[in-house]
Design a protein around this motif. Structure first.
Motif, short mmCIF file in Angstrom:
data_model
loop_
_atom_site.label_atom_id
_atom_site.label_comp_id
_atom_site.label_asym_id
_atom_site.label_seq_id
_atom_site.Cartn_x
_atom_site.Cartn_y
_atom_site.Cartn_z
N ARG A 112 0.84 -1.20 0.00
CA ARG A 112 0.00 0.00 0.00
C ARG A 112 0.87 1.25 0.00
O ARG A 112 1.73 1.42 0.87
N LEU A 113 0.63 2.09 -0.97
CA LEU A 113 1.30 3.38 -1.05
C LEU A 113 0.39 4.44 -0.45
O LEU A 113 -0.78 4.55 -0.86
N ASN A 114 0.89 5.18 0.51
CA ASN A 114 0.15 6.29 1.09
C ASN A 114 0.79 7.59 0.62
O ASN A 114 2.01 7.74 0.68
N PHE A 115 -0.02 8.50 0.14
CA PHE A 115 0.47 9.81 -0.29
C PHE A 115 0.00 10.84 0.73
O PHE A 115 -1.21 11.01 0.94
N GLY A 116 0.96 11.50 1.38
CA GLY A 116 0.62 12.47 2.41
C GLY A 116 1.59 13.63 2.44
O GLY A 116 2.46 13.75 1.58
N ASN A 117 1.42 14.47 3.45
CA ASN A 117 2.33 15.61 3.57
C ASN A 117 3.19 15.48 4.81
O ASN A 117 3.27 14.41 5.43
N GLU A 118 3.82 16.58 5.21
CA GLU A 118 4.75 16.55 6.34
C GLU A 118 4.05 16.31 7.68
O GLU A 118 4.70 16.01 8.68
N GLN A 119 2.71 16.39 7.71
CA GLN A 119 1.96 16.18 8.94
C GLN A 119 1.36 14.77 9.02
O GLN A 119 0.61 14.47 9.95
N TYR A 120 1.69 13.94 8.06
CA TYR A 120 1.12 12.59 8.03
C TYR A 120 1.46 11.80 9.30
O TYR A 120 0.61 11.11 9.87
N THR A 121 2.71 11.90 9.75
CA THR A 121 3.14 11.14 10.93
C THR A 121 2.29 11.48 12.14
O THR A 121 1.85 10.61 12.89
N THR A 122 2.00 12.77 12.33
CA THR A 122 1.17 13.21 13.46
C THR A 122 -0.27 12.77 13.29
O THR A 122 -0.89 12.24 14.21
N CYS A 123 -0.81 13.00 12.09
CA CYS A 123 -2.23 12.72 11.87
C CYS A 123 -2.56 11.24 11.94
O CYS A 123 -3.62 10.85 12.42
#
Length: 405
Positions: A112-123
């Motif tokens: 699974r590829l997840n596309f996120g931003n710099e806040q992905y780890t927190t969210c």
């Protein structure tokens, strides 16, 4: 007659008929044990689900929108961005795709590829085990970098450090800059088997673009609820309900619904198992009626030498209550064993699911209120069902009772 004398006579009567007393207790024992085992097991499942929900992210909000107007989508995103630092701690796109991933001669299918931003780890409530997460610079420069899950790390790199190594996705190389700590023990077919990429690379990697799914992280439970209500009202006022949709929910809402379902299940299971308690109560009443018949002469003698109605009633109620209460204690003991065994079996099956995060070892035991409630109910049941035999015994006339052979 003093209460101590009444208690002494009642327990002597019980001990003089040990087998009958034990058989009378069986209904209470089975009923109490069943109630405790079933309710405690359901409460254990409730606890497991709560722990799993917390592991997946506290105050997590998932937002989905199928909106044709780019202007409306932009307005919703801007509304969320204004709440950053107030009601929200983070917001990230959450687009998923499945593709094969390779490293040198090793291959993994349907990662699974997840596309996120710099806040992905927190969210997403992830934790960096090594390296770093995405940065704004990675997104702005469309850097070909990635953060991998524990399952990908174990399969590709083993004991080696994966940092700065390059894996291939869809024929393109991506540099590993970080590793997420495993939530599922690094097992395949779980969220540990994932790769996070900058969402600005979505079009390049997948060939399509999706901006309908987001993860948000609320500050606390109260602000999450208020935010969801205000954003829902804001979005619904701007979309066409016939052609567009907007959905937003949090883990807290799901947990509340789940708690209600488990409470209902506990009530139903307790009610069904409680039927055997009623059967046990009827058995106590039946045996006490037999006891009254057998001890007619004893009752007559006691009344002839000055025993009052309340003394007779007290003696038989104490006997009925003692039989029921002792049966309740034995039922509690069996309930502890049953809840531990059944809870371990059920929770073991649930915890083995690939989508269930690793949880601490749990031994399911009944809660103090459940144990206390079961004991008090069993004792009360004996008293209630002992009222009729006790009252019948107290109404005997001494002369008639003494004539009985």
């Amino acid at each position: 007659m003093s209460i101590i004398q009444t208690l002494t006579m009642a327990f002597k009567s019980i001990l003089n008929n040990k087998i009958r007393s034990i058989l009378t207790m069986l209904g209470i024992i089975i009923g109490v044990a069943s109630v405790i085992t079933l309710v405690a097991s359901i409460q254990g499942l409730q606890q497991v689900e709560k722990l799993a929900s917390e592991a997946m992210g506290v105050n997590r909000i998932d937002m989905y929108m199928s909106i044709n107007s780019s202007k409306t989508r932009k307005a919703i995103i801007e509304y969320c961005e204004k709440e950053m630092g107030k009601e929200l701690l983070g917001m990230t796109p959450n687009v998923n795709a499945s593709m094969p991933v390779s490293y040198r001669t090793k291959n993994m299918k349907d990662i699974r590829l997840n596309f996120g931003n710099e806040q992905y780890t927190t969210c997403a409530s992830q934790s960096i085990a090594a390296g770093r997460g995405l940065t704004k610079a990675d997104l702005k420069n469309r850097s070909r970098v990635c953060v991998i899950g524990e399952a990908v790390r174990k399969n590709f790199f083993g004991a080696m450090s994966p940092l700065d190594k390059e894996i291939k996705i869809n024929g393109q190389s991506y540099r590993v800059i970080g590793v997420y700590k495993g939530k599922f023990g690094g097992k395949l077919n779980t969220d540990d088997a994932m790769v996070l990429l900058p969402f600005t690379l979505q079009q390049r990697v997948t060939g399509w673009e999706d901006n309908s799914s987001y993860i948000l992280r609320g500050r606390d439970t109260k602000t999450v609820k208020a935010f969801i209500e205000s954003l829902t009202a804001f979005a619904n006022a701007r979309i066409n309900p016939n052609r567009e949709s907007f959905n937003i929910y949090s883990n807290d809402q799901y947990q509340e619904q789940s708690q209600q379902q488990y409470t209902m299940m506990s009530l139903v299971a307790g009610g069904v198992a409680g039927i055997s308690l009623l059967v046990g109560g009827i058995g106590i009443m039946n045996i006490m009626l037999v006891s009254v018949t057998e001890r007619t002469r004893e009752i007559g003698i006691r009344m002839a030498i000055g025993a009052r109605r309340r003394d007779i009633i007290g003696q038989f109620l104490i006997e009925a209550g003692a039989v029921s209460a002792f049966g309740g204690l034995l039922g509690i003991a069996f309930g502890f064993l049953g809840s531990a065994a059944l809870g371990s079996l059920i929770i073991g099956q649930v915890a083995s699911s690939p989508w269930m995060p690793e949880l601490p070892s749990l031994t399911i035991l009944p809660s103090a209120p459940l144990v206390l409630g079961a004991f008090l109910f069993s004792a009360l049941l004996g008293i209630i069902f002992g009222l009729y035999p006790a009252n019948k015994a107290s109404k005997m006339q001494p002369v008639d009772a003494l004539r009985t052979q």
